[in-house]
Design a protein around this motif. Structure first.
Motif, short mmCIF file in Angstrom:
data_model
loop_
_atom_site.label_atom_id
_atom_site.label_comp_id
_atom_site.label_asym_id
_atom_site.label_seq_id
_atom_site.Cartn_x
_atom_site.Cartn_y
_atom_site.Cartn_z
N PRO A 1 36.51 41.37 31.57
CA PRO A 1 37.52 41.32 31.70
C PRO A 1 38.70 39.92 32.32
CG PRO A 1 37.14 43.21 33.89
CD PRO A 1 35.73 43.09 32.23
N ILE A 2 38.90 38.76 31.64
CA ILE A 2 39.60 37.64 32.71
C ILE A 2 40.22 38.20 34.29
CG2 ILE A 2 41.07 37.06 30.68
CD1 ILE A 2 43.28 38.77 31.01
N LYS A 3 39.56 37.33 34.56
CA LYS A 3 39.56 37.19 37.08
C LYS A 3 40.73 36.48 36.44
CE LYS A 3 36.14 34.51 38.09
NZ LYS A 3 34.57 34.28 38.83
N GLY A 4 40.92 37.32 38.23
CA GLY A 4 42.20 36.69 38.97
C GLY A 4 43.54 37.45 38.79
N LEU A 5 43.73 38.78 37.73
CA LEU A 5 44.19 39.71 37.58
C LEU A 5 42.97 41.63 38.29
CD1 LEU A 5 46.39 38.71 34.42
CD2 LEU A 5 46.71 38.27 36.81
N PRO A 6 43.87 42.16 38.25
CA PRO A 6 43.42 43.59 39.15
C PRO A 6 42.98 44.07 38.04
CG PRO A 6 45.69 43.35 39.97
CD PRO A 6 45.37 42.78 39.47
N THR A 7 41.54 44.43 38.22
CA THR A 7 40.90 45.44 36.70
C THR A 7 41.60 47.38 37.03
OG1 THR A 7 39.41 43.83 36.93
CG2 THR A 7 39.19 46.44 35.65
N MET A 8 41.67 47.03 35.51
CA MET A 8 43.01 48.62 36.15
C MET A 8 41.81 49.71 35.15
SD MET A 8 46.43 47.72 34.46
CE MET A 8 47.08 49.38 35.16
N PRO B 1 40.99 27.90 38.69
CA PRO B 1 40.03 27.95 39.73
C PRO B 1 41.04 28.18 40.66
CG PRO B 1 38.75 26.25 38.75
CD PRO B 1 40.08 26.81 37.91
N VAL B 2 42.28 27.81 40.74
CA VAL B 2 43.44 27.64 41.92
C VAL B 2 43.49 28.78 42.17
CG1 VAL B 2 45.44 27.13 42.62
CG2 VAL B 2 43.81 25.75 41.99
N TYR B 3 44.41 29.21 40.26
CA TYR B 3 44.92 31.33 40.18
C TYR B 3 43.88 31.98 40.16
CZ TYR B 3 47.34 35.07 38.39
OH TYR B 3 47.93 36.29 37.90
N TRP B 4 42.17 31.95 40.47
CA TRP B 4 41.30 33.17 41.17
C TRP B 4 41.29 33.54 42.98
CZ3 TRP B 4 36.31 30.57 38.36
CH2 TRP B 4 36.66 30.41 36.89
N ASN B 5 41.78 32.24 43.38
CA ASN B 5 41.93 31.82 44.67
C ASN B 5 42.79 32.69 45.40
OD1 ASN B 5 39.40 31.44 45.26
ND2 ASN B 5 39.13 28.90 44.51
N ASP B 6 43.93 32.25 44.71
CA ASP B 6 44.81 32.31 44.87
C ASP B 6 46.31 32.63 44.54
OD1 ASP B 6 47.86 32.79 46.42
OD2 ASP B 6 47.84 30.68 47.27
N GLY B 7 46.81 34.08 43.77
CA GLY B 7 47.53 34.59 42.71
C GLY B 7 48.36 34.53 42.87
N SER B 8 48.87 33.33 44.29
CA SER B 8 50.17 33.28 44.48
C SER B 8 51.06 31.71 43.67
CB SER B 8 50.84 33.27 45.89
OG SER B 8 50.43 32.25 46.86
N TYR B 9 49.85 31.18 42.71
CA TYR B 9 49.76 29.83 42.16
C TYR B 9 50.91 30.37 40.70
CZ TYR B 9 48.73 26.10 39.06
OH TYR B 9 48.62 25.31 38.20
N PHE B 10 51.64 29.79 40.41
CA PHE B 10 52.43 30.00 39.48
C PHE B 10 51.47 30.59 38.07
CE2 PHE B 10 55.99 28.92 41.20
CZ PHE B 10 57.16 29.53 40.98
#
Length: 258
Positions: free
Chosen positions: A115-122, A181-190
């Protein structure tokens, strides 16, 4: 720690058309109802060189394991729903051909799918897209115009349209955002996709909400978090110059000029 053997899957029922070859699909599986963490499972299946990865996944789901979960819809690279990591790179499964993944010199081909990274896997390749769409909605991705409604369509020159043409191509697949990589480490980034969709209206000559969007993106979780790694541009299946769009938004903020 004792290694856990991968389950053996019977793939004998998968149709093998003339000219097909056997490839190994190594898929990262996760079922929250029974699994503590994701694990790899492999499937040796026949595939034609002209098949797309989505075709092979459908064969596995239809003939081998109906519990395999992933999103797909149009199968033509337009809906953006089947984004996943293919051999470690974010791609749309419906746009990647088997022939482009074949191992050299006749060696056994193994294709890894995750699955793509940075988003919760359901479940399996199925991720929760709500954080992605929350950021998308936050940048007001729609035309903002004040005053009375016009009596006819809002006319725009070809040159004005060309100014933001590239960013109109976004299909919201999240390939760019989930490669950051910024989104992976901090999901609050737009994330890149939200900024691309803000760009599409910031530079639209008919829009009157540019200042509102620029204020939103001037936040600590906005464009200044971008580290210009170009992962987003490389991952975009539509060929959008994502990094360039982000830099243009930065310049608009710096020089207060759209």
């Amino acid at each position: 720690m004792t290694a856990v053997a991968e389950p053996v899957h019977d793939t004998s029922q998968v149709p093998a058309p003339e000219g097909s070859i056997t490839i190994t699909m190594k898929i990262l599986r996760f079922n929250p109802e029974i699994d503590d963490e994701p694990h790899w499972e492999s499937y040796d299946v026949p595939a034609l060189p002209t098949d797309r990865v989505l075709n092979v996944l459908m064969s596995i789901k239809n003939y081998v394991d109906g519990t395999l979960s992933f999103r797909r819809s149009c199968a033509h690279g337009i809906c953006g729903s089947d984004a996943m990591q293919i051999n470690g790179i974010n791609r749309l499964a419906c746009k990647v051909l088997v022939k482009d993944l074949l191992a050299k010199e006749g060696k056994q081909t193994t294709v890894t799918i995750a699955p793509i990274k940075g988003l919760p896997t359901m479940k399996d390749l199925y991720v929760d897209m709500e954080p992605f769409f929350e950021a998308y909605r936050a940048v007001k991705p729609y035309l903002i115009a004040y005053g009375n409604e016009p009596t006819r369509e809002r006319i725009q020159s070809a040159a004005d349209r060309e100014r933001f043409d590239d960013t109109t191509k976004c299909i919201l697949c999240a390939c760019c955002t989930s490669s950051c990589p910024v989104y992976w480490n901090d999901g609050s980034y737009f994330g890149p996709a939200a900024i691309v969709n803000a760009h599409r209206f910031i530079f639209d000559s008919r829009d009157e909400g540019s200042e509102e969007r620029l204020d939103i993106l001037n936040d600590q979780e906005g464009v200044w978090r971008c580290r210009t790694t170009f992962n987003c541009t490389d991952a975009c299946p539509r060929g959008i110059q994502v990094t360039k769009a982000i830099q243009e938004v930065k310049r608009a903020l710096l020089f207060k000029r759209v």
